[in-house]
Scaffold this motif. Structure first.
Motif, PDB file in Angstrom:
ATOM      1  N   ASP A  48       0.820  -1.219   0.000  1.00  0.00           N
ATOM      2  CA  ASP A  48       0.000   0.000   0.000  1.00  0.00           C
ATOM      3  C   ASP A  48       0.857   1.274   0.000  1.00  0.00           C
ATOM      4  O   ASP A  48       1.087   1.877   1.036  1.00  0.00           O
ATOM      5  CB  ASP A  48      -0.975   0.035   1.161  1.00  0.00           C
ATOM      6  N   VAL A  49       1.255   1.722  -1.092  1.00  0.00           N
ATOM      7  CA  VAL A  49       0.867   1.426  -2.456  1.00  0.00           C
ATOM      8  C   VAL A  49       2.112   1.155  -3.299  1.00  0.00           C
ATOM      9  O   VAL A  49       3.220   1.498  -2.902  1.00  0.00           O
ATOM     10  CB  VAL A  49       0.026   2.550  -3.103  1.00  0.00           C
ATOM     11  N   GLU A  50       1.875   0.572  -4.491  1.00  0.00           N
ATOM     12  CA  GLU A  50       2.989   0.152  -5.330  1.00  0.00           C
ATOM     13  C   GLU A  50       3.891   1.312  -5.751  1.00  0.00           C
ATOM     14  O   GLU A  50       5.100   1.144  -5.882  1.00  0.00           O
ATOM     15  CB  GLU A  50       2.485  -0.586  -6.566  1.00  0.00           C
ATOM     16  N   SER A  51       3.336   2.505  -5.932  1.00  0.00           N
ATOM     17  CA  SER A  51       4.184   3.640  -6.314  1.00  0.00           C
ATOM     18  C   SER A  51       5.217   3.945  -5.228  1.00  0.00           C
ATOM     19  O   SER A  51       6.337   4.368  -5.530  1.00  0.00           O
ATOM     20  CB  SER A  51       3.344   4.873  -6.633  1.00  0.00           C
ATOM     21  N   ASP A  52       4.879   3.706  -3.973  1.00  0.00           N
ATOM     22  CA  ASP A  52       5.858   3.872  -2.895  1.00  0.00           C
ATOM     23  C   ASP A  52       6.952   2.817  -3.024  1.00  0.00           C
ATOM     24  O   ASP A  52       8.137   3.112  -2.833  1.00  0.00           O
ATOM     25  CB  ASP A  52       5.186   3.762  -1.523  1.00  0.00           C
ATOM     26  N   GLN A 106      12.964  -5.732  -1.025  1.00  0.00           N
ATOM     27  CA  GLN A 106      11.893  -6.703  -1.198  1.00  0.00           C
ATOM     28  C   GLN A 106      10.565  -5.978  -0.990  1.00  0.00           C
ATOM     29  O   GLN A 106      10.461  -5.111  -0.125  1.00  0.00           O
ATOM     30  CB  GLN A 106      12.052  -7.824  -0.167  1.00  0.00           C
ATOM     31  N   ALA A 107       9.560  -6.315  -1.783  1.00  0.00           N
ATOM     32  CA  ALA A 107       8.254  -5.655  -1.661  1.00  0.00           C
ATOM     33  C   ALA A 107       7.134  -6.648  -1.908  1.00  0.00           C
ATOM     34  O   ALA A 107       7.285  -7.613  -2.665  1.00  0.00           O
ATOM     35  CB  ALA A 107       8.150  -4.493  -2.643  1.00  0.00           C
ATOM     36  N   ASP A 148      -3.377  -2.468  -3.830  1.00  0.00           N
ATOM     37  CA  ASP A 148      -2.567  -2.747  -5.015  1.00  0.00           C
ATOM     38  C   ASP A 148      -3.190  -3.894  -5.819  1.00  0.00           C
ATOM     39  O   ASP A 148      -2.522  -4.885  -6.129  1.00  0.00           O
ATOM     40  CB  ASP A 148      -1.137  -3.142  -4.605  1.00  0.00           C
ATOM     41  N   PRO A 149      -4.469  -3.791  -6.186  1.00  0.00           N
ATOM     42  CA  PRO A 149      -5.149  -4.953  -6.785  1.00  0.00           C
ATOM     43  C   PRO A 149      -4.603  -5.393  -8.139  1.00  0.00           C
ATOM     44  O   PRO A 149      -4.756  -6.553  -8.503  1.00  0.00           O
ATOM     45  CB  PRO A 149      -6.602  -4.491  -6.905  1.00  0.00           C
ATOM     46  N   PHE A 150      -3.968  -4.508  -8.876  1.00  0.00           N
ATOM     47  CA  PHE A 150      -3.463  -4.871 -10.202  1.00  0.00           C
ATOM     48  C   PHE A 150      -1.938  -4.982 -10.235  1.00  0.00           C
ATOM     49  O   PHE A 150      -1.341  -5.038 -11.296  1.00  0.00           O
ATOM     50  CB  PHE A 150      -3.947  -3.854 -11.246  1.00  0.00           C
ATOM     51  N   SER A 151      -1.333  -5.044  -9.064  1.00  0.00           N
ATOM     52  CA  SER A 151       0.111  -5.088  -8.958  1.00  0.00           C
ATOM     53  C   SER A 151       0.651  -6.464  -9.351  1.00  0.00           C
ATOM     54  O   SER A 151       0.018  -7.494  -9.119  1.00  0.00           O
ATOM     55  CB  SER A 151       0.527  -4.788  -7.510  1.00  0.00           C
ATOM     56  N   ALA A 152       1.834  -6.453  -9.913  1.00  0.00           N
ATOM     57  CA  ALA A 152       2.551  -7.702 -10.198  1.00  0.00           C
ATOM     58  C   ALA A 152       3.373  -8.158  -8.992  1.00  0.00           C
ATOM     59  O   ALA A 152       3.965  -9.238  -9.026  1.00  0.00           O
ATOM     60  CB  ALA A 152       3.461  -7.521 -11.405  1.00  0.00           C
ATOM     61  N   LEU A 153       3.399  -7.341  -7.935  1.00  0.00           N
ATOM     62  CA  LEU A 153       4.130  -7.729  -6.732  1.00  0.00           C
ATOM     63  C   LEU A 153       3.473  -8.947  -6.093  1.00  0.00           C
ATOM     64  O   LEU A 153       2.248  -9.089  -6.129  1.00  0.00           O
ATOM     65  CB  LEU A 153       4.159  -6.573  -5.721  1.00  0.00           C
ATOM     66  N   PRO A 154       4.264  -9.807  -5.456  1.00  0.00           N
ATOM     67  CA  PRO A 154       3.681 -10.980  -4.801  1.00  0.00           C
ATOM     68  C   PRO A 154       2.886 -10.590  -3.557  1.00  0.00           C
ATOM     69  O   PRO A 154       3.092  -9.516  -2.985  1.00  0.00           O
ATOM     70  CB  PRO A 154       4.909 -11.812  -4.423  1.00  0.00           C
TER      71      PRO A 154
END
Length: 159
Positions: A35-39, A57-58, A64-70
């Motif tokens: 919360d959130v990927e831009s950070d 690591q993130a 972040d519903p559309f994030s590619a992060l795990p």
């Protein structure tokens, strides 16, 4: 001594993330807990420039519903297994037991999470659970792992 700095729930609070980078203590690992990927993208780029030897690591958070992060990551830090997640998938606003169980089930003695926007550090069933609070509230955490595997967490606040 191995040092982890973790932060979560920045929600694009630019001044807080810039202040954290400006005062970041030396660390071996920086964990963004969602919360959130831009950070997360900000910290990854800033660390690459200013702390190139710090591992990053993130994980994705509920915002972040559309994030590619795990959603969760298991890693080794100084020989210690660490579980990182945002926490929403483990109902951390209701109980910490599910997160402690998931971490222990993955052989982890340390679990880092966010989501509640409340700083917290507690041992449950042999797992240290640490929530750095919300970076948007200028909160973060520093975890130190000693040479004998001892773990100490310090909940911090930016001035």
């Amino acid at each position: 001594m191995y040092r982890i700095v973790c932060a979560s729930d920045g929600h694009n609070a630019r001044s807080a993330r810039e202040d954290l980078m400006a005062t970041l203590p030396p660390c071996d690992l920086f964990c963004w807990l969602g919360d959130v990927e831009s950070d997360a993208l900000f910290f990854r780029a800033a660390l690459a420039q200013t702390h190139p030897n710090t591992e990053f690591q993130a994980v994705a958070g509920n915002c972040d519903p559309f994030s590619a992060l795990p959603g969760a990551v298991r890693l080794n830090a100084a020989g210690l297994r660490v579980f990182i997640t945002h926490g929403h998938r483990y109902a951390v606003k209701q109980t910490y037991d599910l997160l402690a169980e998931a971490a222990a089930g993955n052989g982890c003695r340390l679990a880092l999470f966010g989501h509640t926007h409340v700083q917290h550090s507690q041992w449950i069933n042999g797992v240290l659970l640490v929530n750095p609070g919300a970076l948007k509230n200028r909160e973060y955490a520093v975890i130190e792992i000693g040479n004998e595997g001892e773990i100490a967490a310090e909940l911090k606040r930016l001035a």
